[in-house]
Design a protein around this motif. Structure first.
Motif, PDB file in Angstrom:
ATOM      1  N   ASP A  66       0.794  -1.229   0.000  1.00 40.67           N
ATOM      2  CA  ASP A  66       0.000   0.000   0.000  1.00 40.67           C
ATOM      3  C   ASP A  66       0.830   1.285   0.000  1.00 40.67           C
ATOM      4  OD1 ASP A  66       1.050  -0.144   2.538  1.00 40.67           O
ATOM      5  OD2 ASP A  66      -0.882  -0.172   3.593  1.00 40.67           O
ATOM      6  N   GLU A  67       2.152   1.136  -0.148  1.00 39.45           N
ATOM      7  CA  GLU A  67       3.051   2.289  -0.186  1.00 39.45           C
ATOM      8  C   GLU A  67       3.065   3.090   1.121  1.00 39.45           C
ATOM      9  OE1 GLU A  67       5.121   3.203  -2.871  1.00 39.45           O
ATOM     10  OE2 GLU A  67       4.545   1.209  -3.579  1.00 39.45           O
ATOM     11  N   LYS A  68       2.668   2.456   2.215  1.00 40.46           N
ATOM     12  CA  LYS A  68       2.679   3.139   3.506  1.00 40.46           C
ATOM     13  C   LYS A  68       4.111   3.278   4.013  1.00 40.46           C
ATOM     14  CE  LYS A  68       1.032   2.704   8.291  1.00 40.46           C
ATOM     15  NZ  LYS A  68       0.467   4.055   8.398  1.00 40.46           N
ATOM     16  N   VAL A  69       4.491   4.501   4.428  1.00 41.37           N
ATOM     17  CA  VAL A  69       5.818   4.733   4.984  1.00 41.37           C
ATOM     18  C   VAL A  69       5.829   4.260   6.433  1.00 41.37           C
ATOM     19  CG1 VAL A  69       7.567   6.447   5.580  1.00 41.37           C
ATOM     20  CG2 VAL A  69       6.258   6.688   3.457  1.00 41.37           C
ATOM     21  N   LEU A  70       6.719   3.325   6.730  1.00 37.25           N
ATOM     22  CA  LEU A  70       6.804   2.750   8.070  1.00 37.25           C
ATOM     23  C   LEU A  70       7.910   3.371   8.910  1.00 37.25           C
ATOM     24  CD1 LEU A  70       6.308  -1.027   7.176  1.00 37.25           C
ATOM     25  CD2 LEU A  70       4.577   0.649   7.851  1.00 37.25           C
ATOM     26  N   TYR A  77      20.972   1.130   7.422  1.00 34.48           N
ATOM     27  CA  TYR A  77      19.922   0.236   7.915  1.00 34.48           C
ATOM     28  C   TYR A  77      19.635  -0.866   6.898  1.00 34.48           C
ATOM     29  CZ  TYR A  77      15.391  -1.278   9.777  1.00 34.48           C
ATOM     30  OH  TYR A  77      14.350  -2.017  10.285  1.00 34.48           O
ATOM     31  N   LYS A  78      19.617  -2.116   7.371  1.00 37.91           N
ATOM     32  CA  LYS A  78      19.294  -3.255   6.514  1.00 37.91           C
ATOM     33  C   LYS A  78      17.885  -3.739   6.829  1.00 37.91           C
ATOM     34  CE  LYS A  78      20.631  -7.985   5.332  1.00 37.91           C
ATOM     35  NZ  LYS A  78      19.256  -8.486   5.494  1.00 37.91           N
ATOM     36  N   VAL A  79      17.072  -3.795   5.815  1.00 35.67           N
ATOM     37  CA  VAL A  79      15.704  -4.268   5.993  1.00 35.67           C
ATOM     38  C   VAL A  79      15.708  -5.765   6.311  1.00 35.67           C
ATOM     39  CG1 VAL A  79      13.487  -4.690   4.862  1.00 35.67           C
ATOM     40  CG2 VAL A  79      14.691  -2.528   4.485  1.00 35.67           C
ATOM     41  N   VAL A  80      14.971  -6.135   7.349  1.00 35.79           N
ATOM     42  CA  VAL A  80      14.741  -7.546   7.671  1.00 35.79           C
ATOM     43  C   VAL A  80      13.260  -7.818   7.415  1.00 35.79           C
ATOM     44  CG1 VAL A  80      14.836  -9.326   9.437  1.00 35.79           C
ATOM     45  CG2 VAL A  80      16.553  -7.510   9.418  1.00 35.79           C
ATOM     46  N   GLN A  81      12.987  -8.581   6.392  1.00 37.33           N
ATOM     47  CA  GLN A  81      11.596  -8.852   6.037  1.00 37.33           C
ATOM     48  C   GLN A  81      10.921  -9.703   7.122  1.00 37.33           C
ATOM     49  OE1 GLN A  81      10.448  -7.163   3.753  1.00 37.33           O
ATOM     50  NE2 GLN A  81      12.130  -6.712   2.326  1.00 37.33           N
ATOM     51  N   ASN A  82       9.586  -9.638   7.160  1.00 41.15           N
ATOM     52  CA  ASN A  82       8.839 -10.348   8.203  1.00 41.15           C
ATOM     53  C   ASN A  82       9.172 -11.840   8.223  1.00 41.15           C
ATOM     54  OD1 ASN A  82       7.681  -7.874   8.573  1.00 41.15           O
ATOM     55  ND2 ASN A  82       5.685  -8.412   7.702  1.00 41.15           N
ATOM     56  N   ALA A  83       9.212 -12.451   7.048  1.00 42.00           N
ATOM     57  CA  ALA A  83       9.499 -13.891   6.982  1.00 42.00           C
ATOM     58  C   ALA A  83      10.898 -14.197   7.498  1.00 42.00           C
ATOM     59  CB  ALA A  83       9.342 -14.378   5.546  1.00 42.00           C
ATOM     60  N   GLY A 108       1.894  -1.283  11.293  1.00 42.50           N
ATOM     61  CA  GLY A 108       2.889  -2.094  10.614  1.00 42.50           C
ATOM     62  C   GLY A 108       4.318  -1.733  10.954  1.00 42.50           C
ATOM     63  N   ARG A 109       4.500  -0.694  11.740  1.00 45.25           N
ATOM     64  CA  ARG A 109       5.867  -0.315  12.112  1.00 45.25           C
ATOM     65  C   ARG A 109       6.534  -1.392  12.953  1.00 45.25           C
ATOM     66  NH1 ARG A 109       2.856   4.315  12.097  1.00 45.25           N
ATOM     67  NH2 ARG A 109       3.685   6.045  10.850  1.00 45.25           N
ATOM     68  N   LYS A 110       5.736  -2.097  13.736  1.00 48.87           N
ATOM     69  CA  LYS A 110       6.243  -3.196  14.545  1.00 48.87           C
ATOM     70  C   LYS A 110       5.410  -4.441  14.266  1.00 48.87           C
ATOM     71  CE  LYS A 110       7.558   0.038  18.220  1.00 48.87           C
ATOM     72  NZ  LYS A 110       8.989   0.082  17.880  1.00 48.87           N
ATOM     73  N   ILE A 111       6.060  -5.592  14.253  1.00 47.60           N
ATOM     74  CA  ILE A 111       5.362  -6.861  14.063  1.00 47.60           C
ATOM     75  C   ILE A 111       5.726  -7.802  15.203  1.00 47.60           C
ATOM     76  CG2 ILE A 111       5.277  -6.612  11.560  1.00 47.60           C
ATOM     77  CD1 ILE A 111       7.595  -8.709  11.480  1.00 47.60           C
ATOM     78  N   HIS A 138      10.113  -1.994  11.686  1.00 52.51           N
ATOM     79  CA  HIS A 138      10.507  -1.476  10.375  1.00 52.51           C
ATOM     80  C   HIS A 138      10.733   0.035  10.409  1.00 52.51           C
ATOM     81  CE1 HIS A 138       9.906  -5.311   8.469  1.00 52.51           C
ATOM     82  NE2 HIS A 138       8.654  -5.375   8.873  1.00 52.51           N
ATOM     83  N   ASP A 139      10.730   0.609  11.603  1.00 47.40           N
ATOM     84  CA  ASP A 139      10.944   2.051  11.719  1.00 47.40           C
ATOM     85  C   ASP A 139      12.327   2.399  12.259  1.00 47.40           C
ATOM     86  OD1 ASP A 139      10.700   1.243  14.322  1.00 47.40           O
ATOM     87  OD2 ASP A 139       8.981   2.520  14.804  1.00 47.40           O
ATOM     88  N   GLY A 140      13.178   1.387  12.389  1.00 51.42           N
ATOM     89  CA  GLY A 140      14.528   1.623  12.872  1.00 51.42           C
ATOM     90  C   GLY A 140      14.652   1.748  14.370  1.00 51.42           C
ATOM     91  N   SER A 141      13.578   1.473  15.108  1.00 48.45           N
ATOM     92  CA  SER A 141      13.582   1.711  16.557  1.00 48.45           C
ATOM     93  C   SER A 141      14.121   0.550  17.368  1.00 48.45           C
ATOM     94  CB  SER A 141      12.164   2.038  17.034  1.00 48.45           C
ATOM     95  OG  SER A 141      11.302   0.925  16.834  1.00 48.45           O
ATOM     96  N   ALA A 142      14.099  -0.665  16.828  1.00 46.36           N
ATOM     97  CA  ALA A 142      14.484  -1.812  17.650  1.00 46.36           C
ATOM     98  C   ALA A 142      14.956  -2.968  16.791  1.00 46.36           C
ATOM     99  CB  ALA A 142      13.295  -2.256  18.515  1.00 46.36           C
TER     100      ALA A 142
END
Length: 312
Positions: A66-70, A77-83, A108-111, A138-142
């Motif tokens: 949905d193009e939502k900015v998280l 920062y390296k993206v770690v996908q949910n899976a 969606g910022r946290k899962i 996904h917001d770089g916080s944790a």
């Protein structure tokens, strides 16, 4: 005890506060992610000024569906996908661990993914069931974290007090080959077992610390302080929530007659208040805030434990 009071104690919200989706039938983390609607990815996009000038050093984490900015993060920062974040938990399933619930917070910022450990503990004559919550952001916080959340079954209270002798929450590795994932899972179980062992010993110790009614009233006043010059509304609100906590200590049916007037009972009552009491004003983020405290540790419960420690 009146019907209203009984309803107060026996009508409980699920321990995870009505958030997330049940995923008990999931056979692996991918199925849990599918069932809970977390089967989306995060892409990184450049950030630009209003006149389309790139801003160096930063990128936006954007959800692909949905193009939502998280979140806005640095180039490092390296993206770690949910899976990928939860893949190592599959190694726990062979040890009897079972997924229960999964979901997202803050849009969606946290899962997170909740799993139940196979062991049941009898502590001070009561059944305590240990859960693990795996979380990522996904917001770089944790970083990816694992948190212990033991639940007192009779009343669905979380009892994750901060112990100096065992970790309640720890970061974990999220990438690597199968051997690394197995090691990470094994370490998770060892830390969980150590925490539960120390928790049981501590609760046994607390049950031997007798408390007078006057001391309990004093502690409640300290936990729920009133302003020096309170307005009428503030005074009324503080009196109300103090009475609520007193009721949970003196009259809770799950404590009456089976748990003496001691420090363990006090911790249980404060946990009951922190877990189930209704706020003076329920905001849109109330349930998510309670969930976060369930995972990371509730300051009110930890403060009550500190008060007990001071006189123990």
């Amino acid at each position: 005890m009146s019907a209203n009071v009984e309803t107060m104690f026996y009508t409980r919200v699920a321990p995870w506060h009505g958030l997330g989706v049940r995923v008990e039938s999931a056979l692996n983390s991918n199925e849990a992610i599918e069932q809970s609607g977390l089967n989306w990815n995060v892409m990184q996009r450049p950030i630009m000024t209003s006149n389309y000038t790139p801003i160096p050093g930063y990128k936006a984490n954007v959800r692909d569906i949905d193009e939502k900015v998280l979140g806005v993060v640095t180039d490092r920062y390296k993206v770690v996908q949910n899976a990928e974040a939860f893949a190592f938990t599959d190694a726990l399933l062979g040890e009897g661990v079972r997924y229960e619930t999964a979901g997202a917070l803050q849009g969606g910022r946290k899962i997170w993914l909740l799993a139940k450990l196979p062991d049941k503990y009898i502590i001070e004559g009561e059944q305590i069931e240990p859960y693990l919550v795996f979380s990522s952001s996904h917001d770089g916080s944790a970083a990816i974290k694992v948190a212990m959340t033991p639940v007192r079954v009779v009343c669905q209270n979380t009892l994750n007090i901060a112990l100096s002798s065992a970790k309640r929450m720890w970061s974990t590795v999220h990438v690597g080959d199968l051997a690394h994932k197995m090691d990470d899972a094994h370490n998770t179980l060892l830390l969980a077992e150590k925490y539960m062992g120390k928790l049981g010993a501590e609760f046994s110790r607390l049950s031997k610390i007798k408390l007078t009614d006057a001391k309990v009233m004093e502690y409640i006043d300290m936990l729920l302080p009133m302003n020096d010059n309170p307005t009428d509304i503030h005074k009324k609100n503080i009196i109300r929530i103090r009475e609520d906590m007193k009721l949970r200590y003196f009259d809770a049916p799950d404590l009456k007659g089976c748990v003496g007037k001691n420090a363990y009972r006090f911790i249980c009552a404060v946990s009951d208040f922190a877990t189930h009491s209704q706020p003076l004003r329920e905001t849109a983020s109330y349930r998510e805030n309670v969930f976060a405290k369930t995972v990371e540790g509730n300051p009110l419960i930890d403060k009550a434990y500190e008060l007990i420690q001071a006189v123990a």
